[in-house]
Design a protein around this motif. Structure first.
Motif, PDB file in Angstrom:
ATOM      1  N   THR A  95       7.276  20.849  36.224  1.00  0.00           N
ATOM      2  CA  THR A  95       6.486  20.275  37.310  1.00  0.00           C
ATOM      3  C   THR A  95       6.568  21.138  38.554  1.00  0.00           C
ATOM      4  OG1 THR A  95       6.777  18.016  36.496  1.00  0.00           O
ATOM      5  CG2 THR A  95       6.242  18.282  38.827  1.00  0.00           C
ATOM      6  N   SER A  96       7.762  21.597  38.882  1.00  0.00           N
ATOM      7  CA  SER A  96       7.962  22.395  40.089  1.00  0.00           C
ATOM      8  C   SER A  96       7.144  23.677  40.040  1.00  0.00           C
ATOM      9  CB  SER A  96       9.451  22.703  40.252  1.00  0.00           C
ATOM     10  OG  SER A  96       9.683  23.443  41.429  1.00  0.00           O
ATOM     11  N   TYR A  97       7.200  24.398  38.927  1.00  0.00           N
ATOM     12  CA  TYR A  97       6.506  25.689  38.865  1.00  0.00           C
ATOM     13  C   TYR A  97       4.999  25.532  38.718  1.00  0.00           C
ATOM     14  CZ  TYR A  97      10.534  28.603  39.366  1.00  0.00           C
ATOM     15  OH  TYR A  97      11.613  29.240  39.909  1.00  0.00           O
ATOM     16  N   ARG A  98       4.557  24.522  38.022  1.00  0.00           N
ATOM     17  CA  ARG A  98       3.107  24.311  37.939  1.00  0.00           C
ATOM     18  C   ARG A  98       2.543  23.911  39.306  1.00  0.00           C
ATOM     19  NH1 ARG A  98       1.470  24.678  32.801  1.00  0.00           N
ATOM     20  NH2 ARG A  98       3.016  24.326  31.159  1.00  0.00           N
ATOM     21  N   THR A  99       3.311  23.139  40.049  1.00  0.00           N
ATOM     22  CA  THR A  99       2.876  22.759  41.391  1.00  0.00           C
ATOM     23  C   THR A  99       2.834  23.978  42.301  1.00  0.00           C
ATOM     24  OG1 THR A  99       3.839  20.558  41.100  1.00  0.00           O
ATOM     25  CG2 THR A  99       3.331  21.234  43.342  1.00  0.00           C
ATOM     26  N   MET A 100       3.836  24.844  42.200  1.00  0.00           N
ATOM     27  CA  MET A 100       3.839  26.076  43.005  1.00  0.00           C
ATOM     28  C   MET A 100       2.690  26.998  42.613  1.00  0.00           C
ATOM     29  SD  MET A 100       7.692  27.423  43.744  1.00  0.00           S
ATOM     30  CE  MET A 100       8.497  26.877  42.257  1.00  0.00           C
ATOM     31  N   GLN A 101       2.379  27.058  41.329  1.00  0.00           N
ATOM     32  CA  GLN A 101       1.274  27.916  40.902  1.00  0.00           C
ATOM     33  C   GLN A 101      -0.034  27.472  41.539  1.00  0.00           C
ATOM     34  OE1 GLN A 101      -0.236  27.806  36.800  1.00  0.00           O
ATOM     35  NE2 GLN A 101       0.187  30.005  36.668  1.00  0.00           N
ATOM     36  N   ASN A 102      -0.219  26.171  41.648  1.00  0.00           N
ATOM     37  CA  ASN A 102      -1.433  25.649  42.278  1.00  0.00           C
ATOM     38  C   ASN A 102      -1.450  25.862  43.788  1.00  0.00           C
ATOM     39  OD1 ASN A 102      -2.542  24.741  39.861  1.00  0.00           O
ATOM     40  ND2 ASN A 102      -1.498  22.763  39.990  1.00  0.00           N
ATOM     41  N   ALA A 103      -0.273  26.099  44.377  1.00  0.00           N
ATOM     42  CA  ALA A 103      -0.170  26.335  45.822  1.00  0.00           C
ATOM     43  C   ALA A 103       0.040  27.799  46.144  1.00  0.00           C
ATOM     44  CB  ALA A 103       0.982  25.501  46.394  1.00  0.00           C
ATOM     45  N   TRP A 104      -0.220  28.681  45.193  1.00  0.00           N
ATOM     46  CA  TRP A 104       0.041  30.105  45.367  1.00  0.00           C
ATOM     47  C   TRP A 104      -0.830  30.682  46.491  1.00  0.00           C
ATOM     48  CZ3 TRP A 104       4.220  31.926  43.328  1.00  0.00           C
ATOM     49  CH2 TRP A 104       4.445  33.306  43.294  1.00  0.00           C
ATOM     50  N   PRO A 105      -0.308  31.639  47.262  1.00  0.00           N
ATOM     51  CA  PRO A 105      -1.108  32.243  48.339  1.00  0.00           C
ATOM     52  C   PRO A 105      -2.476  32.688  47.840  1.00  0.00           C
ATOM     53  CG  PRO A 105       1.159  33.011  48.469  1.00  0.00           C
ATOM     54  CD  PRO A 105       1.055  32.209  47.197  1.00  0.00           C
ATOM     55  N   GLU A 106      -3.509  32.343  48.589  1.00  0.00           N
ATOM     56  CA  GLU A 106      -4.882  32.566  48.135  1.00  0.00           C
ATOM     57  C   GLU A 106      -5.216  34.037  47.936  1.00  0.00           C
ATOM     58  OE1 GLU A 106      -7.564  30.617  50.741  1.00  0.00           O
ATOM     59  OE2 GLU A 106      -6.914  28.584  50.214  1.00  0.00           O
ATOM     60  N   ASN A 107      -4.540  34.917  48.680  1.00  0.00           N
ATOM     61  CA  ASN A 107      -4.870  36.338  48.579  1.00  0.00           C
ATOM     62  C   ASN A 107      -4.148  37.023  47.429  1.00  0.00           C
ATOM     63  OD1 ASN A 107      -2.443  35.921  50.056  1.00  0.00           O
ATOM     64  ND2 ASN A 107      -2.496  38.063  50.727  1.00  0.00           N
ATOM     65  N   LEU A 108      -3.361  36.274  46.654  1.00  0.00           N
ATOM     66  CA  LEU A 108      -2.591  36.858  45.561  1.00  0.00           C
ATOM     67  C   LEU A 108      -2.973  36.222  44.232  1.00  0.00           C
ATOM     68  CD1 LEU A 108       0.980  36.904  47.180  1.00  0.00           C
ATOM     69  CD2 LEU A 108      -0.740  38.723  47.196  1.00  0.00           C
ATOM     70  N   THR A 109      -2.882  37.035  43.182  1.00  0.00           N
ATOM     71  CA  THR A 109      -3.113  36.514  41.841  1.00  0.00           C
ATOM     72  C   THR A 109      -1.907  35.701  41.392  1.00  0.00           C
ATOM     73  OG1 THR A 109      -4.429  38.468  41.304  1.00  0.00           O
ATOM     74  CG2 THR A 109      -3.625  37.146  39.450  1.00  0.00           C
ATOM     75  N   ARG A 110      -2.161  34.560  40.821  1.00  0.00           N
ATOM     76  CA  ARG A 110      -1.058  33.712  40.362  1.00  0.00           C
ATOM     77  C   ARG A 110      -0.314  34.384  39.210  1.00  0.00           C
ATOM     78  NH1 ARG A 110      -4.372  27.977  39.869  1.00  0.00           N
ATOM     79  NH2 ARG A 110      -4.895  27.753  42.089  1.00  0.00           N
ATOM     80  N   PRO A 111       1.004  34.193  39.134  1.00  0.00           N
ATOM     81  CA  PRO A 111       1.744  34.713  37.975  1.00  0.00           C
ATOM     82  C   PRO A 111       1.220  34.121  36.673  1.00  0.00           C
ATOM     83  CG  PRO A 111       3.252  34.058  39.732  1.00  0.00           C
ATOM     84  CD  PRO A 111       1.893  33.567  40.133  1.00  0.00           C
ATOM     85  N   HIS A 112       1.336  34.897  35.616  1.00  0.00           N
ATOM     86  CA  HIS A 112       1.025  34.367  34.296  1.00  0.00           C
ATOM     87  C   HIS A 112       2.096  33.343  33.924  1.00  0.00           C
ATOM     88  CE1 HIS A 112      -2.123  37.366  33.200  1.00  0.00           C
ATOM     89  NE2 HIS A 112      -1.448  38.117  34.045  1.00  0.00           N
ATOM     90  N   MET A 113       1.737  32.429  33.056  1.00  0.00           N
ATOM     91  CA  MET A 113       2.688  31.418  32.599  1.00  0.00           C
ATOM     92  C   MET A 113       2.775  31.473  31.084  1.00  0.00           C
ATOM     93  SD  MET A 113       2.810  27.356  33.555  1.00  0.00           S
ATOM     94  CE  MET A 113       3.067  27.709  35.295  1.00  0.00           C
ATOM     95  N   HIS A 114       3.983  31.722  30.573  1.00  0.00           N
ATOM     96  CA  HIS A 114       4.205  31.780  29.129  1.00  0.00           C
ATOM     97  C   HIS A 114       5.164  30.664  28.746  1.00  0.00           C
ATOM     98  CE1 HIS A 114       4.718  33.684  25.139  1.00  0.00           C
ATOM     99  NE2 HIS A 114       5.951  33.191  25.226  1.00  0.00           N
ATOM    100  N   THR A 115       4.696  29.743  27.911  1.00  0.00           N
ATOM    101  CA  THR A 115       5.524  28.628  27.467  1.00  0.00           C
ATOM    102  C   THR A 115       6.113  28.964  26.102  1.00  0.00           C
ATOM    103  OG1 THR A 115       4.158  27.030  28.661  1.00  0.00           O
ATOM    104  CG2 THR A 115       5.560  26.173  26.902  1.00  0.00           C
ATOM    105  N   ALA A 116       7.423  28.814  25.972  1.00  0.00           N
ATOM    106  CA  ALA A 116       8.091  29.103  24.703  1.00  0.00           C
ATOM    107  C   ALA A 116       7.478  28.285  23.583  1.00  0.00           C
ATOM    108  CB  ALA A 116       9.586  28.802  24.816  1.00  0.00           C
ATOM    109  N   SER A 117       7.396  28.876  22.404  1.00  0.00           N
ATOM    110  CA  SER A 117       6.749  28.213  21.267  1.00  0.00           C
ATOM    111  C   SER A 117       7.693  27.276  20.528  1.00  0.00           C
ATOM    112  CB  SER A 117       6.208  29.263  20.286  1.00  0.00           C
ATOM    113  OG  SER A 117       7.269  30.044  19.771  1.00  0.00           O
ATOM    114  N   ARG A 118       8.981  27.319  20.878  1.00  0.00           N
ATOM    115  CA  ARG A 118       9.970  26.480  20.189  1.00  0.00           C
ATOM    116  C   ARG A 118      10.725  25.609  21.200  1.00  0.00           C
ATOM    117  NH1 ARG A 118      11.121  29.026  15.158  1.00  0.00           N
ATOM    118  NH2 ARG A 118       9.449  30.533  14.750  1.00  0.00           N
ATOM    119  N   PHE A 119      11.232  24.487  20.703  1.00  0.00           N
ATOM    120  CA  PHE A 119      12.124  23.678  21.521  1.00  0.00           C
ATOM    121  C   PHE A 119      13.501  24.322  21.565  1.00  0.00           C
ATOM    122  CE2 PHE A 119       9.150  20.262  20.034  1.00  0.00           C
ATOM    123  CZ  PHE A 119       8.621  19.969  21.282  1.00  0.00           C
TER     124      PHE A 119
END
Length: 339
Positions: free
Chosen positions: A26-50
């Motif tokens: 939740t924290s990182y997805r919220t930060m991604q949506n609030a990322w500085p407008e002049n910068l490209t958001r970081p890519h997000m890679h979710t692990a495929s396993r638990f």
């Protein structure tokens, strides 16, 4: 950091389960949506396993090693994924290290090796969610303090001010989490004899049910809630009782303050720093201290109103845009260092 530099960063996320309080994601997805407008958001890679079992964790480790981004940021929990990452700059966010003290001697030694000692050898920088966590990392590992940056976690935008508190037959006290550090027993001792209802988020064990009954606690429990359902649990409560013995940060404090719920938390770090002036502090090992704080809120409307207003002010300082900007600045500093 330029747009090209931001686009070269990847966030590694653990695989989420179906329902629950997944504060890291939740924290990182919220930060991604609030990322500085002049910068490209970081890519997000979710692990495929638990993150269960040796084979699953080895698969996650191999998956991360195969990534070709110049800067790999592991956002928490799966620390072992950093082991041996020498082809990229590596940042690891550490939320807390309390789990290293759980279990028998051999289990503790293995966790320390694979969640702290080996991962930190590959990390160029660490992020701690509180000054308490930063100090704990340094104390346990000797990792240089100047290479640990404190950036608070942020809460979901789902949490918002409640319109009004719903009428309840008796005051509802909210308790979140059932690990030993969440101090359910201490809370029950403090509530014994009070005409209140204890609402527990989590699934109490048979021993915990027995303990609650022995103290004559009127209680109910709910688990695997959505964010909207958790918002509603806060909104129905008279106060949040969060006198933990150990936390890395204490995100429920900020959630409650954002919604407008008075908070009682521990007079220990990092809880007292996270709550600021918007909470009553109590000794988590002294039920009478906790009880006194509970009664002060239940019996004094002025105290309750003051805590709510100060809570709003404190929660506003933990904005997603601020934490996002601090991440972007750190990425830029690392890029400049390796040039």
């Amino acid at each position: 950091m330029s747009q090209d530099d931001s686009s070269r960063v990847v966030w590694i996320m653990r695989k989420p389960r179906s329902l629950g309080n997944f504060s890291i994601e939740t924290s990182y997805r919220t930060m991604q949506n609030a990322w500085p407008e002049n910068l490209t958001r970081p890519h997000m890679h979710t692990a495929s396993r638990f993150t269960t079992g040796i084979l699953q964790r080895v698969a996650i480790w191999r998956e991360v090693r195969a990534l070709t981004f110049p800067l790999i940021h592991i956002t928490g929990d799966i620390h072992f994924a950093a082991i041996g990452l020498h082809h990229a700059s590596v940042i690891l966010t550490i939320h807390d290290l309390g789990m290293l003290d759980e279990g028998g001697r051999i289990r503790r030694a293995l966790k320390r090796l694979f969640w702290l000692t080996l991962p930190l050898r590959s990390c160029d920088h660490l992020i701690a969610v509180s000054h308490q966590t930063k100090e704990d990392i340094h104390r346990r590992s000797g990792y240089p303090l100047e290479k640990i940056t404190v950036i608070p976690s942020v809460i979901s935008p789902t949490f918002r001010r409640r319109d009004a508190q719903k009428n309840q037959p008796k005051p509802q006290i909210l308790h979140i989490g059932l690990a030993d550090n969440k101090n359910l027993t201490g809370h029950a001792e403090a509530l014994s004899g009070l005409d209140v209802h204890l609402r527990i988020i989590g699934e109490p064990s048979p021993d915990q049910h027995s303990m609650l009954r022995s103290h004559g606690i009127d209680y109910s429990a709910a688990s695997k809630l959505s964010e909207e359902e958790i918002q509603d649990e806060y909104a129905q409560s008279e106060l949040l009782l969060f006198c933990s013995t150990l936390e890395g940060y204490g995100m429920p404090i900020i959630e409650a303050q954002t919604i407008g719920v008075p908070v009682i938390t521990s007079n220990r770090s990092p809880m007292k720093e996270t709550s600021g002036p918007g909470a009553l502090l109590a000794d988590p090992e002294d039920p009478e201290s906790i009880r006194k704080a509970i009664l002060e809120i239940l019996e004094c409307e002025t105290t309750k109103a003051t805590l709510i207003e100060k809570g709003f002010e404190n929660a506003a300082a933990f904005s997603a845009s601020r934490s996002a900007a601090l991440h972007a600045e750190l990425y830029d500093a690392l890029r400049r260092k390796v040039q």
